[in-house]
Design an enzyme around this catalytic site. Structure first.
Site, PDB file in Angstrom:
ATOM      1  N   HIS A 127       0.844  -1.187   0.000  1.00 43.53           N
ATOM      2  CA  HIS A 127       0.000   0.000   0.000  1.00 43.53           C
ATOM      3  C   HIS A 127       0.881   1.239   0.000  1.00 43.53           C
ATOM      4  CE1 HIS A 127      -2.945   2.812   2.177  1.00 43.53           C
ATOM      5  NE2 HIS A 127      -3.272   2.763   0.917  1.00 43.53           N
ATOM      6  N   CYS A 151      -0.680   0.005   9.735  1.00 40.01           N
ATOM      7  CA  CYS A 151      -0.949   1.366   9.242  1.00 40.01           C
ATOM      8  C   CYS A 151      -2.370   1.515   8.737  1.00 40.01           C
ATOM      9  CB  CYS A 151       0.024   1.733   8.132  1.00 40.01           C
ATOM     10  SG  CYS A 151       1.665   2.083   8.740  1.00 40.01           S
ATOM     11  N   HIS A 152      -2.753   0.696   7.790  1.00 38.08           N
ATOM     12  CA  HIS A 152      -4.075   0.847   7.197  1.00 38.08           C
ATOM     13  C   HIS A 152      -4.844  -0.461   7.134  1.00 38.08           C
ATOM     14  CE1 HIS A 152      -1.588   4.204   5.632  1.00 38.08           C
ATOM     15  NE2 HIS A 152      -2.584   4.889   6.128  1.00 38.08           N
ATOM     16  N   GLY A 153      -4.383  -1.456   7.916  1.00 40.61           N
ATOM     17  CA  GLY A 153      -5.189  -2.656   8.108  1.00 40.61           C
ATOM     18  C   GLY A 153      -5.127  -3.715   7.026  1.00 40.61           C
TER      19      GLY A 153
END
Lengths: 187, 423
Positions: A127, A151-153
């Site tokens: 990502h 961070c963003h799963g």
């Protein structure tokens, strides 16, 4: 003199294009090529230098890595996960239906034949470049038993394939080769 | 003596120089007697404040650079040495670090001033576009400066932001490797960021010069948004606006000093006092507050490339703003609908700021998407259509008239004397 005055030149040659126009174009194009040639060394100097490229391979001893455990080694300044997978993890990774994957890839294409217990992936979330957790068995590994990016799963499975979250691609498999049974060279 | 300038200065030394290089005449023309609309409010201070801020940043930056070491193993320690051992190093660094926040506060107010009073409209389109270039250069400079202390947030901020370019199809990975000068953010990256962070402020000085040069051709806009019609509408820049700007500068320095002295770490992430570790990502990566709205737009769509395009699009849309807004009336004061929608836009941007500071979960995802959608709706749909539909209020005849008649609004036609006669 006639050349510096287009109107006169037009009269002489009966055409809108003069020799001067041609010379202007050739000179302009020449200057542009020259400027580009001069700019290239400046631009290319920002690419990885020889000493950075020289550090592009890392040798890893696999012997100390226990079953189920993973270690992080540094290759080209990036973390690389080397994971000693259990038979169940290998089986789980190999039997996933391809159409359920965001970035379809066979587990067999991500490991070396005959050494399916070793998974080697670049430990950088596809990502935005965070490092997923899950190397230690005590860390969160997400719903698919691989890695979890805090961070963003994003979640990865035991083959390092993305299974959930914003990451668009699987964890990259770096180029590597076995040097004997318990040693690999990455890069 | 053909070609020499005829100087009016009495002082013989100034006269001698001015005859050969008329800089004193130029200053007198551009900053002394320069005719400036007489109805400025305090929002017209912020250009001057931004200029002062740039000077402060360059001055403190040069002295910080004398004590900073751009190397991955020494950068963090050299910054701590500046804080502890260098005489007044703490002051230099806190002024410089908080100066970045002040710079963005001042610049964002300056930009929204322009949006409210239509300062981007003809004939000031190019002036506005140069301003957008200034914003972009400022953002690049601030980002690279934030990387230099080489703390955790520096390192991971640099990683996330440079990784944005990997979203470019085909060449993305090569571009990122080129930006890094390696295969991850490392010493070559730190070196070049330091070099560029030193260079860009001077580029900024050049672009600011163009911004001001363009301003002095068109003249300033004003709160009424109508053109200057006669000398009665203007005041000489000095002493009127040098004084008004000085008042603003005092207030600005007061806020700045309070920030530096009483809350120097207000805008700083505690995480950045941990040295950079390429093998451990902080649990939460948050950019500096001035990037939060853009960060929220980046995360508003679940596509990597889409998010990056939207984020850059949020700035790109400002470039073409002078042609998106079809209304010929500049000031929102005379645009009853736009005046309200301006505040909706401001709320949307502030909302995006809050969204950017939170993990993209639950309500924040929805809020981020709604605000992002509205941001683009405002510029791409509302402004082009509104200019055609809205019925503006009657404009005053001149700047002098509402000022000298003691009210904000125009008087009924013919009820008052012509502005020229009131001088």
């Amino acid at each position: 003199m006639a050349n510096s005055m287009p109107a006169t030149a037009d009269g002489q040659h009966g055409s809108d294009v003069t020799k001067r126009d041609f010379l202007k174009l050739v000179t302009g194009a020449g200057a542009l090529v020259g400027a580009g040639a001069l700019a290239w060394p400046l631009i290319d100097s920002m690419n990885p230098s020889a000493d950075v490229l020289a550090l592009s391979s890392t040798t890893v001893d696999l012997a100390p890595i226990q079953l189920g455990q993973a270690i992080t080694v540094v290759w080209r300044g990036k973390p690389v996960f080397v994971r000693h997978r259990t038979p169940e993890e290998i089986k789980g990774a190999a039997t996933v239906a391809q159409n359920t994957l965001a970035d379809p890839a066979l587990d067999s294409a991500r490991v070396k034949k005959g050494a399916e217990q070793w998974l080697v992936v670049v430990g950088i979330c596809t990502h935005l470049g965070c490092i997923p957790i899950g190397n230690k068995t005590t860390e969160a590994r997400g719903d698919f038993g691989g890695w979890f990016c805090p961070c963003h799963g994003s979640q990865y499975d035991t083959s390092g394939r993305v299974r959930h979250g914003p990451a668009p691609a699987n964890l990259a498999v770096p180029p590597y080769a076995f040097e004997g049974d318990t040693k690999i060279k990455i890069g | 003596m053909a070609g020499l300038h005829k100087s009016d200065f009495a002082n013989p030394v100034i006269n001698w120089i001015d005859t050969r290089l008329p800089i004193f005449t130029m200053m007198q023309k551009e900053y002394g007697v320069f005719p400036t609309p007489k109805n400025f409010n305090y929002f017209w201070n912020f250009g001057a404040l931004a200029m002062i801020n740039l000077v402060i940043m360059i001055a403190t930056g040069i002295f910080l650079a004398m004590n900073y070491t751009p190397h991955v193993s020494m950068a963090f320690d050299s910054v701590e040495r500046i804080m502890r051992d260098v005489n007044y190093g703490w002051l230099l660094r806190y002024v410089h670090a908080n100066g970045a926040s002040m710079f963005f506060i001042v610049t964002y107010i300056h930009i929204f001033r322009g949006l409210y009073y239509g300062s981007y409209k003809a004939p000031r389109e190019l002036l506005w576009m140069i301003g957008v270039v200034i914003l972009l250069v400022m953002m690049a400079t601030a980002f690279m400066g934030y990387v230099l202390p080489w703390g955790q947030m520096s390192y991971w901020g640099a990683t996330v932001i440079t990784n944005l370019f990997s979203a470019i199809p085909v060449v993305g990975e090569h571009v990122v490797t080129w930006l890094w000068g390696g295969f991850s953010v490392d010493n070559p990256t730190l070196n070049r960021f330091f070099s560029l962070h030193f260079l860009l402020p001077f580029v900024l000085v050049g672009v600011v010069f163009l911004h001001i040069a363009a301003l002095h051709v068109t003249g300033s806009n004003n709160p009424l948004g109508i053109d200057v019609k006669s000398p009665q509408d203007t005041l000489p820049f000095h002493p009127y606006y040098t004084m008004k700007d000085s008042v603003g500068i005092c207030v600005y320095l007061l806020v700045f000093a309070a920030l530096v002295c009483f809350a120097p770490n207000l805008f700083m992430a505690a995480e950045n006092y941990i040295p950079a570790n390429p093998l451990v990502t902080p649990s939460e990566i948050v950019p500096e507050w001035y990037f939060l709205p853009f960060y929220a737009i980046l995360r508003a769509v679940p596509s990597k490339l889409g998010g990056v395009l939207l984020m850059f699009g949020a700035i790109a849309v400002l470039f073409v703003l002078p042609w998106l807004d079809t209304s010929p009336v500049r000031s929102a004061k005379f645009r009853p609908i736009y005046r309200n929608l301006f505040w909706v836009l401001l709320i949307a941007v502030v909302t995006l700021g809050f969204v950017g500071a939170h993990r993209p979960e639950g309500i924040w995802v929805v809020l981020g998407r709604v605000a992002t959608f509205y941001y683009f709706l405002h510029f791409l749909v509302i402004l082009p259509v509104l200019g055609k539909l809205e019925r503006p209020l009657p404009l005053p005849e001149s700047i002098s008239r509402p000022v000298t008649s003691g009210g904000g609004g125009p008087l009924p036609g013919g009820a008052a004397a012509k502005p020229m006669e009131k001088a």
